[in-house]
Design an enzyme around this catalytic site. Structure first.
Site, PDB file in Angstrom:
ATOM      1  N   GLU A  25       0.818  -1.215   0.000  1.00  0.00           N
ATOM      2  CA  GLU A  25       0.000   0.000   0.000  1.00  0.00           C
ATOM      3  C   GLU A  25       0.858   1.273   0.000  1.00  0.00           C
ATOM      4  OE1 GLU A  25      -3.484  -0.315   2.723  1.00  0.00           O
ATOM      5  OE2 GLU A  25      -2.600  -2.261   3.200  1.00  0.00           O
ATOM      6  N   SER A 151      -6.712  -1.847   1.944  1.00  0.00           N
ATOM      7  CA  SER A 151      -6.922  -1.133   0.673  1.00  0.00           C
ATOM      8  C   SER A 151      -7.409  -2.040  -0.455  1.00  0.00           C
ATOM      9  CB  SER A 151      -5.644  -0.414   0.236  1.00  0.00           C
ATOM     10  OG  SER A 151      -5.333   0.638   1.099  1.00  0.00           O
ATOM     11  N   TYR A 222      -9.417   4.175  -5.030  1.00  0.00           N
ATOM     12  CA  TYR A 222      -8.433   5.250  -5.121  1.00  0.00           C
ATOM     13  C   TYR A 222      -8.381   5.976  -6.457  1.00  0.00           C
ATOM     14  CZ  TYR A 222      -6.949   3.328  -0.715  1.00  0.00           C
ATOM     15  OH  TYR A 222      -6.945   2.893   0.582  1.00  0.00           O
ATOM     16  N   ARG A 261     -11.653   3.490  11.054  1.00  0.00           N
ATOM     17  CA  ARG A 261     -12.774   3.404  10.112  1.00  0.00           C
ATOM     18  C   ARG A 261     -13.248   1.962  10.062  1.00  0.00           C
ATOM     19  NH1 ARG A 261     -10.607   3.550   5.083  1.00  0.00           N
ATOM     20  NH2 ARG A 261     -11.258   1.399   4.724  1.00  0.00           N
ATOM     21  N   ASP A 263     -15.702  -0.822   8.139  1.00  0.00           N
ATOM     22  CA  ASP A 263     -16.319  -1.091   6.844  1.00  0.00           C
ATOM     23  C   ASP A 263     -17.381  -2.175   7.003  1.00  0.00           C
ATOM     24  OD1 ASP A 263     -14.511   0.709   5.755  1.00  0.00           O
ATOM     25  OD2 ASP A 263     -13.074  -0.846   5.210  1.00  0.00           O
ATOM     26  N   GLU A 277     -14.308  -5.173   8.544  1.00  0.00           N
ATOM     27  CA  GLU A 277     -13.003  -4.973   9.158  1.00  0.00           C
ATOM     28  C   GLU A 277     -12.905  -3.586   9.768  1.00  0.00           C
ATOM     29  OE1 GLU A 277      -9.724  -4.040   6.059  1.00  0.00           O
ATOM     30  OE2 GLU A 277     -11.019  -5.519   5.088  1.00  0.00           O
ATOM     31  N   ASN A 279     -10.147  -0.439  10.336  1.00  0.00           N
ATOM     32  CA  ASN A 279      -8.902   0.126   9.832  1.00  0.00           C
ATOM     33  C   ASN A 279      -8.365   1.143  10.833  1.00  0.00           C
ATOM     34  OD1 ASN A 279      -8.969  -0.750   6.718  1.00  0.00           O
ATOM     35  ND2 ASN A 279     -11.021  -0.191   7.386  1.00  0.00           N
ATOM     36  N   GLY A 283      -7.156   5.843   5.040  1.00  0.00           N
ATOM     37  CA  GLY A 283      -6.566   6.715   4.033  1.00  0.00           C
ATOM     38  C   GLY A 283      -6.896   8.183   4.248  1.00  0.00           C
TER      39      GLY A 283
END
Length: 316
Positions: A25, A151, A222, A261, A263, A277, A279, A283
């Site tokens: 990443e 990611s 992205y 974060r 998800d 998951e 994070n 990002g």
């Protein structure tokens, strides 16, 4: 001896922004880190961009920053290794500590902790990648992903009659010998940012993410125009509230601090919300979800980055 971070005005701080790094990443981290560094310029006394390599401890010893903003993503920078270096050097740093970072990077262990905390997570489990490449280990459709990447790196959606799973058996596969295989959950892709504040974790809002082309993969995350973000998400009230509360519960259960974060997938036909998951280093790129949610609740990008620096600590 260096004074505690709380004793220094923000305008006097020397902040080292860690970016790049050694993981798959790296490209995303370079973008996140550069945006954070730009946001800090003019707010602090000095900003040093540090492309984190194996010599990180020596580089930081020479730089002598007051605080580190960790904008690394993926293995080594997000899994507790860099956090351990920073604690050894006794430099306050942003985001989660060693244990939470290590736990959340391991999807299998994350699921075990979240289940214990009463958060619904997907079924499936870890399988040898060569076995997965040879046959369907669970009924299609299902998701294959590395157990310790983020990611959407190395993630595949496998349908009936689809040989896609063979990719995980290839010689150039570099994401570990075991892979996570989970049933595919149809419906909406959701995300919730959480700030670890003094009064407890605070979820910001819920984003509904729609890829412009098929599956929500690395490119959809992205690439400009790769997905459409709707916030606040158009959801039944009970689902919206459940996503907020489960994100806060997950942040606390995993021992996160700073920004995290969560998800989710929401099956709107079965009315089932599942947390995929957590994070700990989300990002901070121009297309990232956390700064978008912060802006929605009145916290601009510069304010968010400043908050990360002010929130930094060194637990030991």
């Amino acid at each position: 001896m260096k004074r505690p971070l709380s004793d220094l005005p923000l305008s006097d701080l020397h902040v080292a922004v860690l970016l790049g790094g050694l993981s798959s990443e790296r490209t995303v981290s370079l973008s996140s880190g550069e945006q954070c560094a730009l946001a800090l310029e003019g707010q602090v006394a000095r900003v040093s961009r540090v492309d984190a390599g194996r010599d990180l401890a020596q580089v930081l010893t020479d730089l002598k920053p007051d605080v580190v903003l960790n904008a690394l993503h993926g293995a080594w920078g997000e899994d507790g290794c860099v956090q351990g270096i920073l604690e050894t050097l006794q430099i306050p740093y942003s985001h989660s500590g060693v244990l939470a970072s290590a736990l959340t990077m391991d999807k299998d262990r994350t699921k075990a902790v979240l289940r214990q905390a009463g958060v619904e997570v997907p079924g499936g489990g870890l399988f040898d990648r060569h076995e997965v490449a040879r046959r369907h280990v669970i009924d299609p459709p299902y998701i294959i992903k590395p157990n310790a990447e983020g990611s959407s790196v190395g993630v595949y959606l496998v349908a009936e009659g689809d040989p896609t799973q063979a990719a995980v058996g290839a010689d150039d596969w570099t994401y570990g010998e075991q892979v996570m295989v989970e049933p595919y959950i149809p419906g909406k892709e959701l995300a919730v940012a959480v700030l670890g504040e003094a009064g407890g974790p605070r979820a910001l809002t819920v984003t509904d993410i729609t890829p412009t082309k098929g599956f929500y993969d690395y490119e959809a995350k992205y690439a400009p125009g790769g997905s459409v973000h709707r916030l606040p998400a158009n959801l039944p009230h009970h689902v919206f509230e459940a996503a907020l509360r489960q994100s806060e519960r997950a942040h606390a259960a995993m021992g996160c601090r700073g920004v995290s974060r969560s998800d989710f997938r929401y099956d709107d036909l079965k009315d089932v919300l599942v947390l995929l998951e957590v994070n700990t280093q989300p990002g901070m790129t121009p297309t990232s979800l956390v700064p978008e949610q912060a802006a929605h609740v009145g916290m601009g990008y510069r304010d968010l980055v400043r908050w990360m620096v002010e929130d930094a600590s060194c637990p030991r």
